[in-house]
Design a protein around this motif. Structure first.
Motif, PDB file in Angstrom:
ATOM      1  N   GLU A   4     -21.481  -5.330  28.432  1.00 21.61           N
ATOM      2  CA  GLU A   4     -21.829  -5.333  27.012  1.00 21.61           C
ATOM      3  C   GLU A   4     -21.605  -3.958  26.394  1.00 21.61           C
ATOM      4  N   GLN A   5     -22.127  -2.913  27.036  1.00 25.94           N
ATOM      5  CA  GLN A   5     -22.019  -1.560  26.499  1.00 25.94           C
ATOM      6  C   GLN A   5     -21.778  -0.578  27.628  1.00 25.94           C
ATOM      7  N   ILE A   6     -21.058   0.489  27.310  1.00 27.13           N
ATOM      8  CA  ILE A   6     -20.972   1.635  28.209  1.00 27.13           C
ATOM      9  C   ILE A   6     -21.466   2.854  27.425  1.00 27.13           C
ATOM     10  N   HIS A   7     -21.990   3.817  28.146  1.00 26.87           N
ATOM     11  CA  HIS A   7     -22.675   4.945  27.520  1.00 26.87           C
ATOM     12  C   HIS A   7     -22.020   6.262  27.927  1.00 26.87           C
ATOM     13  N   PHE A   8     -21.926   7.163  26.968  1.00 20.21           N
ATOM     14  CA  PHE A   8     -21.447   8.522  27.193  1.00 20.21           C
ATOM     15  C   PHE A   8     -22.543   9.499  26.777  1.00 20.21           C
ATOM     16  N   LYS A   9     -22.440  10.709  27.304  1.00 18.43           N
ATOM     17  CA  LYS A   9     -23.373  11.769  26.895  1.00 18.43           C
ATOM     18  C   LYS A   9     -22.573  12.960  26.430  1.00 18.43           C
ATOM     19  N   CYS A  10     -23.003  13.531  25.298  1.00 22.53           N
ATOM     20  CA  CYS A  10     -22.308  14.694  24.726  1.00 22.53           C
ATOM     21  C   CYS A  10     -22.816  15.961  25.410  1.00 22.53           C
ATOM     22  N   ASN A  11     -21.904  16.670  26.111  1.00 17.08           N
ATOM     23  CA  ASN A  11     -22.280  17.893  26.821  1.00 17.08           C
ATOM     24  C   ASN A  11     -22.124  19.139  25.959  1.00 17.08           C
ATOM     25  N   LYS A  12     -21.055  19.187  25.155  1.00 15.76           N
ATOM     26  CA  LYS A  12     -20.760  20.382  24.354  1.00 15.76           C
ATOM     27  C   LYS A  12     -20.224  19.974  22.986  1.00 15.76           C
ATOM     28  N   VAL A  13     -20.531  20.805  21.998  1.00 15.72           N
ATOM     29  CA  VAL A  13     -19.902  20.731  20.677  1.00 15.72           C
ATOM     30  C   VAL A  13     -19.443  22.137  20.335  1.00 15.72           C
ATOM     31  N   ILE A  14     -18.157  22.292  20.098  1.00 13.23           N
ATOM     32  CA  ILE A  14     -17.591  23.608  19.809  1.00 13.23           C
ATOM     33  C   ILE A  14     -17.121  23.641  18.368  1.00 13.23           C
ATOM     34  N   TYR A  15     -17.545  24.693  17.649  1.00 11.33           N
ATOM     35  CA  TYR A  15     -17.157  24.889  16.257  1.00 11.33           C
ATOM     36  C   TYR A  15     -16.763  26.362  16.079  1.00 11.33           C
ATOM     37  N   GLN A  16     -15.522  26.591  15.621  1.00 11.36           N
ATOM     38  CA  GLN A  16     -14.980  27.947  15.466  1.00 11.36           C
ATOM     39  C   GLN A  16     -15.086  28.717  16.784  1.00 11.36           C
ATOM     40  N   ASN A  17     -14.692  28.032  17.873  1.00 15.77           N
ATOM     41  CA  ASN A  17     -14.634  28.605  19.223  1.00 15.77           C
ATOM     42  C   ASN A  17     -15.996  29.035  19.753  1.00 15.77           C
ATOM     43  N   ILE A  18     -17.063  28.502  19.182  1.00  9.60           N
ATOM     44  CA  ILE A  18     -18.417  28.835  19.629  1.00  9.60           C
ATOM     45  C   ILE A  18     -19.149  27.535  19.926  1.00  9.60           C
ATOM     46  N   GLN A  19     -19.864  27.498  21.054  1.00  9.92           N
ATOM     47  CA  GLN A  19     -20.666  26.327  21.395  1.00  9.92           C
ATOM     48  C   GLN A  19     -21.909  26.285  20.514  1.00  9.92           C
ATOM     49  N   VAL A  20     -22.091  25.177  19.793  1.00 12.00           N
ATOM     50  CA  VAL A  20     -23.165  25.078  18.809  1.00 12.00           C
ATOM     51  C   VAL A  20     -24.086  23.911  19.175  1.00 12.00           C
ATOM     52  N   GLN A  21     -25.254  23.869  18.494  1.00 15.05           N
ATOM     53  CA  GLN A  21     -26.286  22.881  18.818  1.00 15.05           C
ATOM     54  C   GLN A  21     -26.500  21.836  17.730  1.00 15.05           C
ATOM     55  N   GLY A  22     -26.178  22.121  16.495  1.00 14.05           N
ATOM     56  CA  GLY A  22     -26.469  21.205  15.403  1.00 14.05           C
ATOM     57  C   GLY A  22     -25.574  19.977  15.392  1.00 14.05           C
ATOM     58  N   GLN A  23     -25.731  19.182  14.324  1.00 18.90           N
ATOM     59  CA  GLN A  23     -24.931  17.978  14.175  1.00 18.90           C
ATOM     60  C   GLN A  23     -23.626  18.286  13.460  1.00 18.90           C
ATOM     61  N   PHE A  24     -22.553  17.643  13.958  1.00 20.44           N
ATOM     62  CA  PHE A  24     -21.225  17.840  13.392  1.00 20.44           C
ATOM     63  C   PHE A  24     -20.513  16.500  13.356  1.00 20.44           C
ATOM     64  N   PHE A  25     -19.461  16.457  12.558  1.00 22.46           N
ATOM     65  CA  PHE A  25     -18.610  15.276  12.522  1.00 22.46           C
ATOM     66  C   PHE A  25     -17.540  15.390  13.595  1.00 22.46           C
ATOM     67  N   CYS A  26     -17.244  14.242  14.212  1.00 26.77           N
ATOM     68  CA  CYS A  26     -16.101  14.167  15.132  1.00 26.77           C
ATOM     69  C   CYS A  26     -15.033  13.331  14.449  1.00 26.77           C
ATOM     70  N   VAL A  27     -13.888  13.941  14.153  1.00 27.52           N
ATOM     71  CA  VAL A  27     -12.810  13.290  13.415  1.00 27.52           C
ATOM     72  C   VAL A  27     -11.535  13.367  14.249  1.00 27.52           C
ATOM     73  N   ILE A  28     -10.958  12.214  14.518  1.00 26.40           N
ATOM     74  CA  ILE A  28      -9.711  12.180  15.292  1.00 26.40           C
ATOM     75  C   ILE A  28      -8.618  12.933  14.526  1.00 26.40           C
ATOM     76  N   GLY A  29      -7.916  13.809  15.228  1.00 23.72           N
ATOM     77  CA  GLY A  29      -6.870  14.626  14.618  1.00 23.72           C
ATOM     78  C   GLY A  29      -7.319  16.045  14.389  1.00 23.72           C
ATOM     79  N   THR A  30      -8.609  16.198  14.087  1.00 19.21           N
ATOM     80  CA  THR A  30      -9.168  17.539  13.890  1.00 19.21           C
ATOM     81  C   THR A  30     -10.021  17.954  15.085  1.00 19.21           C
TER      82      THR A  30
END
Length: 794
Positions: free
Chosen positions: A202-228
């Motif tokens: 029915e479902q498979i699950h992933f976990k977000c390990n890192k979010v990088i913004y301007q080459n820095i690992q950040v903690q807040g919420q961001f958009f994930c957009v294919i192509g960018t």
């Protein structure tokens, strides 16, 4: 009030001398209204993902971010509100959510997914949630790193890559530590229907390990957009998944219903769910328990154990790994060892995981059906390895419908649970759940009436009953729909159901034997209507033995009692319980009483009891089979006092051949003689019962017919007389139709008129089934054995 207005106008002129003071008042009102809307406090309520996806599909396809959206009433937010922050006193950082409005929402409730609540890290029943404007603009992430949460399913890298690309096809909100739950059927339909391995996923699950913004690992919420945003996948990891407590009904799946969900566990099984959850909870909370979380779950086929274990796993946030017996058992010992090792390793990698092993009674059996010590020892050895050094718990439930499990395996279990045959209330609750799950409607009184007629039905049987009833009724189920479905199931699936049925024989079908009727009703009906008196006294009357010549209505009386008292009726012929294999005959007797206990209140009717329970020591069989059967029957009847409302009625033509131990008080404690009717009134009542559906001639007098009958005629002889008379009348009508050249389709059985001469002809041809010598023999038996003389009074 006038003074306040003048003060406001004066202040507005001083601050804004160029503008009309009324604009300042309007501005202050709008500002106040805005502040008031932001001060509304909400409580969270979870909805099935399919319900949320249906709403998002109607709003916009690009808003399929089901796990980062919140449904709210449109009057609580502004048209410009697209993304708002959820604030709670226990949340250290704000959680952003896409705002979707729906008129179906309650004013004080936010509807979100289970994954959203899991990522929010607050209890789902918490209140005091506020919706506030974000303090800053949400940026697009440069790169995110995901890990697949290990599950029992075999997923290749190509599958996970395809799933990730399909899910992030439209912009999604993402944050470090978030669980991303992907419904494969919705986001990857082509993959779901073409890959057979994904058919049950029915479902498979992933976990977000890192979010990088301007080459820095950040903690807040961001958009994930294919192509960018670059999406990378790291090694699989183990983690709890979001808890699920509700399922989507059929109307939700089809998109007709919006805000709807139903409990995962049927209402009638909630008691067992609570017991299983309490047993599993200590192993979830603590890692230092040295006990092995291995449990045994016993229940008949179709009792609902699959739903139970699925609900336990979903509520605990664990994967559910189903293993069938065929996946472990092999013809060769080495293959068995390899299969067990492979499956247990898969379960260990999928931890936290709840494993259910079905058909467990066959685990230790070899190809010949015998228990092999090597197989049981191998299974125990693999269990030891499974529970060692686990960072997350692995809970095992072994499911079986048999009580005959080797002691070597039984001692492994920490606790054993048994799903018993549902009571009237549990069947009623299960019916209600099944009807609601299928988006059908039924009158509230129907559930109770159907539950009283489905003794011995398990959950799967009730599901089939609702299905057949729904085929006959369009959406709204009435009592007659259930009755037709019940009759169909008992006719076609009686053996597989294992449920005794209620015969449709009324007192009107039984002529005469008035005293027998009254005595049986006193013995059976009183304990049913006033159980409190009999339970406190500790005394019970459980057995009635009907004896007398053949054809006097013993079987018919037993069926009529079951119908009039609304009891299930389980009829047993003596010879059909006997078996050539050692111990099988005794097991057949035990199974009869077990079926009766499950269908309680129930009547067990033993026909030809003398063939099943002859005098011990005189049966003549070399193996002593009949002696053991009698002993087993005695033991089962002694256990009826504590086993529910089960009554035993026996019928025999030769009570002198029955073992005397069965005839003592407490077993067959009331012996009733059922003989042929002697007085004319009794014979007339028998004839009236047999001819109540006949079209009798107006000049026919049943009393005159009775006087022409032989003295020792029985109820079976009267049945033969009526059958012969009706056949004669039918032949006469058919002859008239053929002679006059009439159309036979214009006539029915109502046109067959039975006359006096038809009965007289049938009486002349009848031969009484009881001779004068037999009648004297039974009269002597009646005087010796009968506890009440009822045979000759009608």
């Amino acid at each position: 009030m006038m003074n306040y207005s003048r003060t406001i106008f004066t202040i507005s002129k001083l601050i804004y001398p160029k503008y009309n003071p009324i604009w300042f008042v309007i501005y202050m009102y709008v500002k106040y209204h805005s502040i008031f809307k932001r001060q509304i406090k909400y409580k969270l309520e979870t909805l099935p993902d399919k319900a949320l996806l249906n709403i998002l599909q109607k709003v916009a396809m690009s808003s399929s971010d089901v796990h980062n959206c919140a449904l709210v009433h449109p009057e609580n937010v502004y048209l410009s509100d697209k993304i708002l922050n959820l604030h709670h006193k226990e949340i250290k950082h704000a959680k952003s959510a896409r705002i979707v409005t729906s008129l179906s929402c309650k004013r004080d409730t936010l509807y979100v997914s289970n994954t959203f609540v899991h990522n929010l890290s607050v209890p789902s029943d918490c209140g005091d949630i506020k919706l506030l404007k974000p303090s800053k603009y949400i940026e697009v992430a440069q790169e995110i790193d995901l890990s697949l949460i290990s599950c029992p399913h075999d997923l290749s890298n190509a599958v996970t890559d395809s799933v990730v690309k399909s899910y992030f096809k439209y912009p999604k909100l993402i944050q470090v530590g978030d669980i991303v739950s992907v419904n494969i059927k919705y986001f990857c339909p082509a993959l779901f229907y073409t890959d057979l391995k994904l058919n049950g996923v029915e479902q498979i699950h992933f976990k977000c390990n890192k979010v990088i913004y301007q080459n820095i690992q950040v903690q807040g919420q961001f958009f994930c957009v294919i192509g960018t945003t670059a999406i990378k996948q790291s090694a699989n990891l183990q983690s709890y998944i979001p808890n699920v407590s509700k399922l989507a009904t059929k109307s939700v799946e089809s998109g007709e219903e919006m805000l709807s969900g139903i409990d995962m566990c049927p209402y009638g099984l909630q008691r067992y769910l609570g017991e299983l959850t309490l047993a599993v909870a200590p192993f979830i909370k603590s890692k230092n328990l040295k006990l092995k979380p291995l449990f045994l779950l016993q229940g008949e086929e179709g009792c609902g154990e699959d739903l139970l274990l699925k609900a336990v796993a979903a509520q605990m946030g664990m994967h559910h790994f189903v293993i069938h017996n065929s996946e472990i058992v092999a013809n060769v010992y080495a293959q068995n060892e390899s299969k067990t090792n492979s499956l247990f390793f898969q379960a260990k990698m999928a931890a936290p995981c709840l494993v259910s092993i079905h058909k467990f009674e066959h685990i230790g059996q070899n190809a010949e059906g015998q228990y092999d010590p090597r197989l049981t020892n191998s299974f125990s050895h693999h269990l030891e390895a499974l529970f060692q050094n686990n960072p997350y718990p692995v809970i095992i439930f072994c499911c079986t419908s048999s009580k005959y499990i080797p002691a070597e395996l039984k001692r492994l279990f920490l606790e054993a649970f048994e799903v018993n045959s549902p009571t009237d209330v549990e069947r009623e609750e299960n019916l209600r759940w099944i009807v609601e799950m299928n988006d059908l409607t039924a009158n509230g009184e129907v559930y109770g009436k159907v539950a009283n007629k489905t003794h011995g039905f398990y959950f799967k049987d009730l599901e089939a009953l609702v299905y057949h009833a729904a085929c006959k009724g369009e959406g709204v189920l009435e009592e007659e729909h259930f009755e037709e479905a019940l009759e169909f199931m008992q006719k076609n699936y009686n053996e597989s159901l294992g449920a005794p049925k209620v015969p449709k024989v009324r007192w009107a079908d039984v002529g005469g034997l008035t005293d027998v009727k009254e005595e049986i009703i006193k013995t059976i009906n009183l304990p049913l209507k006033h159980p409190e008196f009999f339970e406190k006294s500790g005394l019970s009357r459980s057995g009635i033995l009907l004896f007398g010549p053949p054809g006097t209505g013993k079987t018919l009386i037993a069926k009529a009692v079951a119908t009039e008292c609304s009891l299930c009726f389980l009829t047993v012929k003596g010879p059909e319980l006997l078996n050539m294999y050692v111990g099988q005959s005794e097991q057949n007797v035990r199974e009869v009483f077990q079926r009766a206990r499950q269908a309680s209140p129930c009547i067990i009717f033993f026909d030809e009891l003398d063939s099943l329970a002859p005098n011990r020591g005189l049966s003549g069989d070399s193996g002593g089979v009949m002696d053991r059967v009698v002993s087993q029957l005695l033991a089962e009847m002694d256990g009826l006092e504590t086993s529910g409302k089960v009554f035993v009625i026996g019928a025999t033509n030769r009570p002198d051949l029955i073992d005397p131990a069965l005839l003592r008080p407490g077993r067959f404690d009331k012996l009733l003689y059922v003989g042929p009717c002697a007085d004319p009134d009794s014979k007339v009542s028998v004839l009236k019962a047999l001819t109540r559906k006949f079209n009798l001639s107006p000049d026919l007098d049943l009393k005159e017919l009775v006087l022409t009958c032989p003295k020792n005629v029985t109820g079976a002889d009267f049945y033969g007389i009526c059958s012969c008379a009706w056949s004669t009348a039918a032949k006469r009508l058919i002859g008239d139709i053929q002679r006059d050249g009439l159309n036979a389709d214009d006539y029915s059985c109502k046109d067959i008129q039975v006359r006096t001469e038809d009965f007289l002809q049938a009486i002349r041809s009848v031969k009484p089934s009881i001779s004068e010598e037999d009648l004297k023999y039974f009269d002597n038996l009646k005087r010796e054995l009968s506890s009440i003389s009822v045979g000759n009074k009608g």
